[in-house]
Design an enzyme around this catalytic site. Structure first.
Site, mmCIF file in Angstrom:
data_model
loop_
_atom_site.group_PDB
_atom_site.id
_atom_site.type_symbol
_atom_site.label_atom_id
_atom_site.label_comp_id
_atom_site.label_asym_id
_atom_site.label_seq_id
_atom_site.Cartn_x
_atom_site.Cartn_y
_atom_site.Cartn_z
ATOM 1 N N ARG A 1 42.112 -22.131 1.626
ATOM 2 C CA ARG A 1 42.215 -22.669 0.354
ATOM 3 C C ARG A 1 43.866 -22.680 -0.280
ATOM 4 O O ARG A 1 44.100 -23.049 -1.387
ATOM 5 C CB ARG A 1 41.274 -22.351 -0.572
ATOM 6 C CG ARG A 1 39.763 -22.797 -0.144
ATOM 7 C CD ARG A 1 39.094 -22.242 -1.322
ATOM 8 N NE ARG A 1 37.731 -22.023 -0.909
ATOM 9 C CZ ARG A 1 36.637 -23.193 -0.779
ATOM 10 N NH1 ARG A 1 37.142 -24.381 -1.220
ATOM 11 N NH2 ARG A 1 35.595 -22.792 -0.113
ATOM 12 N N HIS B 1 43.130 -29.812 0.951
ATOM 13 C CA HIS B 1 43.531 -28.728 2.037
ATOM 14 C C HIS B 1 43.590 -29.724 3.135
ATOM 15 O O HIS B 1 43.980 -29.105 4.193
ATOM 16 C CB HIS B 1 42.447 -27.592 2.167
ATOM 17 C CG HIS B 1 42.167 -27.039 0.643
ATOM 18 N ND1 HIS B 1 43.045 -26.463 -0.088
ATOM 19 C CD2 HIS B 1 41.069 -27.008 0.025
ATOM 20 C CE1 HIS B 1 42.488 -26.031 -1.147
ATOM 21 N NE2 HIS B 1 41.190 -26.358 -1.077
ATOM 22 N N PRO C 1 35.284 -34.964 -4.064
ATOM 23 C CA PRO C 1 34.114 -34.300 -3.626
ATOM 24 C C PRO C 1 33.598 -33.246 -4.244
ATOM 25 O O PRO C 1 33.980 -32.117 -4.448
ATOM 26 C CB PRO C 1 34.407 -34.148 -1.939
ATOM 27 C CG PRO C 1 35.753 -34.962 -1.839
ATOM 28 C CD PRO C 1 36.424 -34.887 -3.185
ATOM 29 N N ASN C 2 32.286 -33.496 -4.455
ATOM 30 C CA ASN C 2 31.229 -32.208 -4.675
ATOM 31 C C ASN C 2 31.494 -31.821 -6.353
ATOM 32 O O ASN C 2 30.748 -31.135 -6.775
ATOM 33 C CB ASN C 2 31.269 -30.937 -3.887
ATOM 34 C CG ASN C 2 31.077 -31.228 -2.463
ATOM 35 O OD1 ASN C 2 30.040 -31.852 -2.322
ATOM 36 N ND2 ASN C 2 31.866 -31.063 -1.518
ATOM 37 N N ASN D 1 41.704 -33.163 -9.515
ATOM 38 C CA ASN D 1 41.373 -32.279 -8.810
ATOM 39 C C ASN D 1 40.664 -32.570 -7.499
ATOM 40 O O ASN D 1 39.509 -33.143 -7.638
ATOM 41 C CB ASN D 1 40.361 -31.404 -9.577
ATOM 42 C CG ASN D 1 39.822 -29.898 -8.817
ATOM 43 O OD1 ASN D 1 40.009 -30.125 -7.486
ATOM 44 N ND2 ASN D 1 38.992 -29.328 -9.604
ATOM 45 N N ASP E 1 49.449 -39.156 0.156
ATOM 46 C CA ASP E 1 50.518 -40.757 0.469
ATOM 47 C C ASP E 1 49.870 -41.663 -0.740
ATOM 48 O O ASP E 1 50.992 -42.367 -1.222
ATOM 49 C CB ASP E 1 50.061 -41.406 1.797
ATOM 50 C CG ASP E 1 50.809 -40.472 2.975
ATOM 51 O OD1 ASP E 1 51.439 -39.571 2.625
ATOM 52 O OD2 ASP E 1 50.310 -40.853 4.108
ATOM 53 N N ALA F 1 38.065 -30.171 -1.871
ATOM 54 C CA ALA F 1 38.564 -29.805 -0.660
ATOM 55 C C ALA F 1 39.553 -30.674 -0.045
ATOM 56 O O ALA F 1 40.168 -30.340 0.758
ATOM 57 C CB ALA F 1 37.153 -29.629 0.106
ATOM 58 N N GLU G 1 47.949 -31.140 -10.656
ATOM 59 C CA GLU G 1 47.054 -30.780 -9.551
ATOM 60 C C GLU G 1 46.478 -29.683 -10.383
ATOM 61 O O GLU G 1 46.984 -28.847 -10.927
ATOM 62 C CB GLU G 1 47.755 -30.388 -8.478
ATOM 63 C CG GLU G 1 46.624 -29.868 -7.364
ATOM 64 C CD GLU G 1 47.367 -29.251 -6.198
ATOM 65 O OE1 GLU G 1 48.527 -29.714 -5.919
ATOM 66 O OE2 GLU G 1 46.419 -28.638 -5.309
ATOM 67 N N SER H 1 39.158 -22.966 -9.922
ATOM 68 C CA SER H 1 39.035 -21.598 -9.221
ATOM 69 C C SER H 1 40.558 -21.324 -8.918
ATOM 70 O O SER H 1 41.453 -22.167 -8.766
ATOM 71 C CB SER H 1 38.218 -21.506 -8.107
ATOM 72 O OG SER H 1 38.752 -22.042 -7.038
ATOM 73 N N ARG I 1 41.406 -16.999 -2.989
ATOM 74 C CA ARG I 1 40.138 -17.357 -2.149
ATOM 75 C C ARG I 1 40.284 -17.415 -0.601
ATOM 76 O O ARG I 1 41.405 -16.739 -0.427
ATOM 77 C CB ARG I 1 39.393 -18.558 -2.640
ATOM 78 C CG ARG I 1 39.015 -18.436 -4.212
ATOM 79 C CD ARG I 1 38.439 -19.869 -4.625
ATOM 80 N NE ARG I 1 37.235 -19.967 -4.058
ATOM 81 C CZ ARG I 1 36.423 -21.180 -3.840
ATOM 82 N NH1 ARG I 1 36.934 -22.117 -4.769
ATOM 83 N NH2 ARG I 1 35.126 -21.229 -3.328
ATOM 84 N N ARG J 1 25.095 -26.125 -9.408
ATOM 85 C CA ARG J 1 25.379 -25.211 -8.269
ATOM 86 C C ARG J 1 26.239 -24.242 -8.456
ATOM 87 O O ARG J 1 27.357 -24.543 -9.011
ATOM 88 C CB ARG J 1 25.231 -26.139 -7.012
ATOM 89 C CG ARG J 1 24.249 -27.153 -6.701
ATOM 90 C CD ARG J 1 22.757 -26.434 -6.272
ATOM 91 N NE ARG J 1 23.043 -25.551 -5.211
ATOM 92 C CZ ARG J 1 23.213 -26.177 -3.983
ATOM 93 N NH1 ARG J 1 22.974 -27.315 -3.615
ATOM 94 N NH2 ARG J 1 23.471 -25.115 -2.911
HETATM 95 O O1 CA2 Z 1 38.842 -24.780 -7.568
HETATM 96 C C1 CA2 Z 1 38.641 -25.934 -7.439
HETATM 97 O O2 CA2 Z 1 38.748 -26.872 -8.485
HETATM 98 C C2 CA2 Z 1 38.470 -26.504 -6.154
HETATM 99 O O3 CA2 Z 1 39.509 -27.955 -6.156
HETATM 100 C C3 CA2 Z 1 36.879 -26.821 -5.955
HETATM 101 C C4 CA2 Z 1 36.942 -27.404 -4.695
HETATM 102 C C5 CA2 Z 1 37.141 -26.509 -3.342
HETATM 103 O O4 CA2 Z 1 36.902 -27.157 -1.963
HETATM 104 C C6 CA2 Z 1 38.690 -26.224 -3.614
HETATM 105 O O5 CA2 Z 1 39.084 -25.324 -2.620
HETATM 106 C C7 CA2 Z 1 39.092 -25.671 -4.878
HETATM 107 C C8 CA2 Z 1 35.157 -27.569 -4.485
HETATM 108 C C9 CA2 Z 1 34.586 -28.374 -5.515
HETATM 109 C C10 CA2 Z 1 32.943 -28.082 -5.339
HETATM 110 O O6 CA2 Z 1 32.350 -27.953 -6.276
HETATM 111 C C11 CA2 Z 1 31.128 -27.443 -6.209
HETATM 112 C C12 CA2 Z 1 30.448 -27.033 -7.619
HETATM 113 C C13 CA2 Z 1 29.311 -26.806 -7.880
HETATM 114 C C14 CA2 Z 1 28.530 -26.592 -6.660
HETATM 115 C C15 CA2 Z 1 29.006 -26.888 -5.354
HETATM 116 C C16 CA2 Z 1 30.426 -27.389 -5.206
#
Ligand code: CA2
Length: 145
Positions: free
Chosen positions: A112, A81, A11-12, A75, A88, A78, A99, A103, A108, A19
């Site tokens: 996380r 977590h 997701p995201n 990857n 599974d 979120a 994995e 970041s 953080r 962003r």
């Molecule tokens: O560090 C990573 O790759 C994460 O998997 C990224 C996830 C975060 O929830 C994990 O804790 C660590 C978030 C991905 C969201 O990516 C965005 C990118 C640009 C703008 C907003 C979100």
């Protein structure tokens, strides 16, 4: 037959480079797919890339890999977590899993620091930016021989 790596982004991650460049950098999801594809190609592997904001779609992509992929780079975003279902699914297909996090999740927020995925992954790379995906492909290719 060419061996294949499934690349999964959760997701995201479609927002990468668009962003929050301060946290996740300016590289885009397309840059990640290109990097993984080029790296895998150089090692004799094909790639299938999947990104979704929906847990079930990711699980379906992982199940589909069971018959025609040799390893998974994921990857989970979120869902790392929160998702026992994703863990599974990964356990269920019994493929080596890398994995990757862009970041350094350990530097953080506390929430996380825990990953449901890490215990079933071959290895974890966090904080290396998109290069982490390249390392993951190289390591999986090495492990697969
Ligand atoms: O560090 C990573 O790759 C994460 O998997 C990224 C996830 C975060 O929830 C994990 O804790 C660590 C978030 C991905 C969201 O990516 C965005 C990118 C640009 C703008 C907003 C979100």
């Amino acid at each position: 037959m060419t061996r294949k790596i499934l690349l999964v982004n959760g997701p995201n991650l479609n927002l990468l480079g668009v962003r929050e460049p301060g946290v996740y950098g300016t590289d885009t999801l397309d840059d990640i797919v290109d990097l993984v594809t080029e790296t895998a190609d150089g090692l004799g592997f094909g790639v299938r890339a999947a990104q979704s904001n929906h847990e079930g779609v990711l699980i379906d992509a992982i199940h589909a890999a069971r018959t025609d992929c040799d390893a998974i780079v994921i990857n989970p975003g979120a869902l790392t977590h929160t998702s026992i279902a994703l863990r599974d699914a990964l356990s269920g297909v019994a493929l080596p899993v890398a994995e990757v996090h862009l970041s350094n999740v350990h530097a953080r927020e506390e929430f996380r620091h825990h990953s449901y995925i890490s215990p079933i992954a071959e290895f974890v790379i966090a904080g290396a930016g998109i290069q982490g995906y390249e390392f993951a492909v190289r390591r999986l290719a090495h492990l697969l021989g």
